[in-house]
Design a protein around this motif. Sequence first.
Motif, PDB file in Angstrom:
ATOM      1  N   ALA A   1       0.838  -1.210   0.000  1.00  0.00           N
ATOM      2  CA  ALA A   1       0.000   0.000   0.000  1.00  0.00           C
ATOM      3  C   ALA A   1       0.873   1.260   0.000  1.00  0.00           C
ATOM      4  O   ALA A   1       0.589   2.230  -0.708  1.00  0.00           O
ATOM      5  CB  ALA A   1      -0.932  -0.008   1.209  1.00  0.00           C
ATOM      6  N   SER A   2       1.966   1.240   0.781  1.00  0.00           N
ATOM      7  CA  SER A   2       2.901   2.370   0.805  1.00  0.00           C
ATOM      8  C   SER A   2       3.579   2.562  -0.549  1.00  0.00           C
ATOM      9  O   SER A   2       3.831   3.688  -0.981  1.00  0.00           O
ATOM     10  CB  SER A   2       3.975   2.151   1.878  1.00  0.00           C
ATOM     11  N   THR A   3       3.880   1.452  -1.207  1.00  0.00           N
ATOM     12  CA  THR A   3       4.516   1.519  -2.524  1.00  0.00           C
ATOM     13  C   THR A   3       3.561   2.112  -3.560  1.00  0.00           C
ATOM     14  O   THR A   3       3.973   2.912  -4.407  1.00  0.00           O
ATOM     15  CB  THR A   3       4.985   0.121  -2.963  1.00  0.00           C
ATOM     16  N   TYR A   4       2.291   1.737  -3.493  1.00  0.00           N
ATOM     17  CA  TYR A   4       1.296   2.347  -4.378  1.00  0.00           C
ATOM     18  C   TYR A   4       1.225   3.853  -4.131  1.00  0.00           C
ATOM     19  O   TYR A   4       1.166   4.648  -5.067  1.00  0.00           O
ATOM     20  CB  TYR A   4      -0.092   1.731  -4.142  1.00  0.00           C
ATOM     21  N   ARG A   5       1.231   4.240  -2.843  1.00  0.00           N
ATOM     22  CA  ARG A   5       1.172   5.671  -2.516  1.00  0.00           C
ATOM     23  C   ARG A   5       2.404   6.402  -3.045  1.00  0.00           C
ATOM     24  O   ARG A   5       2.309   7.517  -3.554  1.00  0.00           O
ATOM     25  CB  ARG A   5       1.043   5.869  -1.002  1.00  0.00           C
ATOM     26  N   GLY A   6       3.564   5.759  -2.944  1.00  0.00           N
ATOM     27  CA  GLY A   6       4.794   6.358  -3.447  1.00  0.00           C
ATOM     28  C   GLY A   6       4.756   6.627  -4.943  1.00  0.00           C
ATOM     29  O   GLY A   6       5.442   7.522  -5.445  1.00  0.00           O
ATOM     30  N   GLN A   7       3.936   5.856  -5.659  1.00  0.00           N
ATOM     31  CA  GLN A   7       3.788   6.020  -7.111  1.00  0.00           C
ATOM     32  C   GLN A   7       2.594   6.906  -7.479  1.00  0.00           C
ATOM     33  O   GLN A   7       2.288   7.079  -8.648  1.00  0.00           O
ATOM     34  CB  GLN A   7       3.611   4.647  -7.771  1.00  0.00           C
ATOM     35  N   GLY A   8       1.921   7.453  -6.437  1.00  0.00           N
ATOM     36  CA  GLY A   8       0.760   8.301  -6.701  1.00  0.00           C
ATOM     37  C   GLY A   8      -0.493   7.526  -7.045  1.00  0.00           C
ATOM     38  O   GLY A   8      -1.452   8.092  -7.576  1.00  0.00           O
ATOM     39  N   ARG A   9      -0.533   6.234  -6.700  1.00  0.00           N
ATOM     40  CA  ARG A   9      -1.704   5.397  -6.998  1.00  0.00           C
ATOM     41  C   ARG A   9      -2.576   5.345  -5.740  1.00  0.00           C
ATOM     42  O   ARG A   9      -2.628   4.362  -5.002  1.00  0.00           O
ATOM     43  CB  ARG A   9      -1.241   4.006  -7.445  1.00  0.00           C
ATOM     44  N   TRP A  10      -3.259   6.505  -5.479  1.00  0.00           N
ATOM     45  CA  TRP A  10      -3.928   6.731  -4.190  1.00  0.00           C
ATOM     46  C   TRP A  10      -5.044   5.733  -3.912  1.00  0.00           C
ATOM     47  O   TRP A  10      -5.199   5.254  -2.784  1.00  0.00           O
ATOM     48  CB  TRP A  10      -4.504   8.143  -4.131  1.00  0.00           C
TER      49      TRP A  10
END
Length: 369
Positions: free
Chosen positions: A148-157
């Motif tokens: 989930a943090s990795t998705y957030r890091g890519q802007g995939r909210w």
Amino acid sequence: METKKKELGAEHPSTLETMHNLASTYRNQGRWKEAEELGLQVMETKKVLGAEHPDTLVTMHSLASTYWSQGRWKEAEELGLQVMETIKKVLGAEHPSTLASMHNLALTYWSQGRWKEAEELELQVMETEKKVLGAEHPSTLATMHNLASTYRGQGRWKEAEELGLQVMETRKKVLGAEHPSTLASMHNLASTYRSQGRWKEAEELGLQVMETKKKVLGAEHPDTLMTMHNLALTYWSQGRWKEAEELGLQVMETRKKVLGAEHPGMLMTMHILALTYWSQGRWKEAEELQVQLMETRKKVLGAEHPHTLMTMHDLAFTFKSQSRDHEAISLIENCFQLRKQVLGSQHPRTRLSQKILSKWADRQHKILN
């Protein structure tokens, strides 16, 4: 430990196991140096068992975690790769220890802003853990949390939010509402809300997590300080600069004392404090802190780390605010080029830098002509 040393000897497996556990306890309290010293001592002693012995590998794995906790990601990565390959060979690709080492390596990639490598490894680990350990096992949930943090890091909210909610609810059910892992999920979800501009939801969840962490972990624990840091960022995002400044200063001083002046967490708090000065029109204070921060981040994290580039971006705005247009355009152009190289041309931060560069350059062209 002391009794075992006296009764069994310093190199007895039972003594070493206790030393290993004590090192883990130090690490969980954020006492990285003590954890590292004891971990190195155990690892060197355990090497008499052989480099591929499970006990040796467990100690190396823990030491890599300790390096990671200090922001020493290159050392963590080198040791983590060594451990992962050896464990895979000795225990097999689906053994829980192999999966734990892959999980740690993915976290190390994440910390360096290497999102795609982190995502690929986390997805692989998550699917295997679901099959081997089950969907509600703490290790599976830890991997989902990191993904989930990795998705957030890519802007995939949206993906980050959906997965974060799933992890939080499952951890509450399995571990309890006050377990540190549950609180970490709530912290992560608050960050995802903030990333989408949902300030009130981020603030409410952040306050709840902060108060619980103070009670459970203590006011100076690194996890408590991280939540306070994020809450300061949420205040800043709402234009509540005095609250952001007060909380930021408190966190910065405590982090300096607990973690040291160059710890990545300490540098993140300096970043928020500099933004807070900037937002109040205190350009000189903002600039001094940002220049110091950028130089330290270059030294500690590297010149191309996303956090270093974030500071470059902010410093460009500080130059612009003081009508130092040439310096501002030069720095934002450098930031854009590096972000395109590190994050990719479609990452939200890259596109933001590109938009700002285009806007400033056009304005400068009109003035000159």
